[in-house]
Design an enzyme around this catalytic site. Structure first.
Site, PDB file in Angstrom:
ATOM      1  CE  LYS A 142      -3.955   1.715   2.760  1.00  0.00           C
ATOM      2  NZ  LYS A 142      -4.804   1.399   3.937  1.00  0.00           N
ATOM      3  CB  SER A 185      -8.409   0.389   5.671  1.00  0.00           C
ATOM      4  OG  SER A 185      -9.110   1.602   5.621  1.00  0.00           O
ATOM      5  CB  SER A 231      -8.128   3.378   3.006  1.00  0.00           C
ATOM      6  OG  SER A 231      -7.273   2.715   3.915  1.00  0.00           O
TER       7      SER A 231
HETATM    8  N1  GLN Z   1      -8.281   3.518   7.253  1.00  0.00           N
HETATM    9  C1  GLN Z   1      -9.393   2.971   7.687  1.00  0.00           C
HETATM   10  O1  GLN Z   1      -9.432   1.876   8.233  1.00  0.00           O
HETATM   11  C2  GLN Z   1     -10.611   3.817   7.574  1.00  0.00           C
HETATM   12  C3  GLN Z   1     -10.928   4.275   8.929  1.00  0.00           C
HETATM   13  C4  GLN Z   1     -11.324   5.635   9.217  1.00  0.00           C
HETATM   14  N2  GLN Z   1     -12.031   5.601  10.492  1.00  0.00           N
HETATM   15  C5  GLN Z   1     -12.225   6.276   8.180  1.00  0.00           C
HETATM   16  O2  GLN Z   1     -13.164   6.698   8.462  1.00  0.00           O
HETATM   17  O3  GLN Z   1     -12.134   6.555   7.074  1.00  0.00           O
END
Ligand code: GLN
Length: 449
Positions: free
Chosen positions: A79, A181, A157
């Site tokens: 990533k 994510s 993400s």
């Molecule tokens: N990076 C992630 O796991 C996403 C989490 C984060 N709380 C979001 O809202 O976007």
């Protein structure tokens, strides 16, 4: 969709000489470069020459029986949040374009390399790891597994991480999970994603979103693939996974929040998986988890992600906020309104939450819940910010419960071949990583009926 091999199968093929690392890397590079595929939007940078050179080195070592592990020579993706020596870490943003190249690998990248994995490239993600949807306005949005003609989101993400594995552009992926994510993109693409106990894997050399919650985990094609990568990431020996028998598993399904507002396909797939587990002798209990009601109010001011990301971003956002995705910057800026006292409240409330939830789940082997409330929405349906926010929350909600309780969790595909992807999440208290893997390995085949 072609059936790409597991890490165990690849290791066997390398060992027997049926394939070589060079062949594996060349095949991944060809899939990435295919103009009809998602490669362009899945990778932010492809490390072609270095990957081929490492592949040749691993093939040479294997010939003299000196390969650093059975998995040496297998291409994986990283990533864009992680440092790779000599490369700029952009975190899916344009705001870091002028940064100096990293002078060393992130701790996790170094561990993967030490086991002989070949880094094929850096994968696309939502900017600064914010959001569970996977839309990136700077580098494009890779289409997820479902209905490619229409174009559905890949989940985020770790969007490129999931698509790289799905489409055979890599055979495993390094992702991060702060609120879902690793698990959300795994669920949306019909693969497996793992969120370890937060303290299990070192964060050094990765761009933080929320250092309290950030967890580094793999996305791959099976439970055992994830267990292998997780062992490497945690610097533990890779020991064969002993699947637990489904018969006698004690599983708790939290009926609080986790089953609210589910898409019909999620609800029916989840219930079908539960029935199959029960038919195979699992003991399933539906339990109220009143503690989950505390989490929404705790996060009302943006939670850890807002305060901790604001602390990291505040100078960068003052200088370059205009080139951030506004859907991301608006959430980071919520941290500005949190006081130190708010943040301390959050720390204390979370400590109490963890203790109470751990006591509640102690009698069970694991919790089971749908990974996401939704199936992957159509990209074009999310042009409107309100629709985006609603679907983002529905994607994140269940996963975030587990980050907040400091747990560990795996998302397993539970849909039938050809149906819209649905993930089932198996979760446990912090530190129960091995048990979660053994349970997941035991139920992997049984839930997909
Ligand atoms: N990076 C992630 O796991 C996403 C989490 C984060 N709380 C979001 O809202 O976007």
């Amino acid at each position: 969709m072609p059936d790409f091999p597991t890490l165990a199968k690849l290791a066997d093929d390398l060992e027997s000489g049926r394939t070589t690392s060079r062949k594996l890397v060349e095949a991944c590079l060809a899939r990435i470069a295919d103009p009809a595929g998602e490669g362009q939007r899945t990778f932010i940078h492809v490390d072609k020459d270095a990957a081929l050179a490492t592949a040749d080195a691993m093939d040479g070592l294997r010939k003299v029986k000196a390969a650093p592990s059975r998995y040496a020579g297998i291409p994986i993706s990283i990533k864009d949040l992680f440092d790779i020596r000599g490369q700029v870490t952009r975190a899916g943003s344009r705001a870091l374009d002028d940064s100096a190249p990293a002078d060393q690998d992130a701790a996790t990248v170094a561990r993967l390399r030490k086991a002989g994995f070949v880094v094929i490239g850096r994968t696309n993600m939502t900017e600064f790891a914010y959001s569970g949807i996977g839309i990136n306005p700077h580098y494009g949005t890779p289409k997820g597994a479902w209905n490619r003609a229409e174009g559905h989101v890949p989940g985020g993400s770790s969007s490129g991480a999931a698509v790289s594995v799905l489409d055979g552009m890599a055979h495993g992926a390094l992702g991060t999970d702060t609120g879902g994510s690793c698990r959300i993109p795994a669920a949306f693409n019909g693969i497996v994603g793992y969120k370890p106990t937060q303290r299990r894997v070192p964060l050094d050399g990765s761009v933080p979103l929320s250092f309290s919650l950030d967890s580094i985990g793999p996305l791959a094609r099976s439970v055992s693939c994830c267990a292998i990568l997780d062992a490497v990431l945690a610097n533990e020996p890779i020991v064969p996974l002993k699947p637990r028998a489904v018969k006698g598993m004690r599983l708790a399904v939290p009926t609080t929040i986790a089953l609210d507002d589910l898409d019909a396909d999620v609800a029916s797939t989840f219930e079908r998986a539960l029935k199959s587990l029960a038919d195979h002798g699992a003991v399933i209990e539906r339990i109220e988890m009143a503690e989950f009601h505390d989490i929404g109010p705790m996060n009302a001011k943006g939670g850890f992600a807002a305060s901790e990301s604001y602390a990291w971003h505040r100078y960068l956002i003052a200088a370059k906020g205009d080139i951030y995705d506004p859907r991301v910057s608006v959430r980071i800026m919520r941290g500005e309104a949190q006081s130190a006292a708010d943040y301390i409240d959050l720390l204390n409330e979370r400590r109490s939450l963890i203790a109470r939830v751990n006591a509640r789940v102690a009698p069970y082997d694991a919790l089971m819940l749908p990974t996401t409330a939704n199936t992957p929405p159509k990209i074009s349906d999310l042009a409107d910010d309100k629709a985006f926010t609603r679907e983002n929350l529905r994607a994140l909600r269940n996963c975030t419960l587990i980050n907040m309780i400091d747990g560990c969790a795996i998302s397993l595909p539970a849909h039938r071949e050809g149906d819209v992807p649905v993930g089932l999440m198996l979760a446990g208290a912090g530190g129960s990583d091995r048990r979660i893997f053994e349970l997941a390995a035991g139920m992997e085949a049984v839930i997909r009926v």
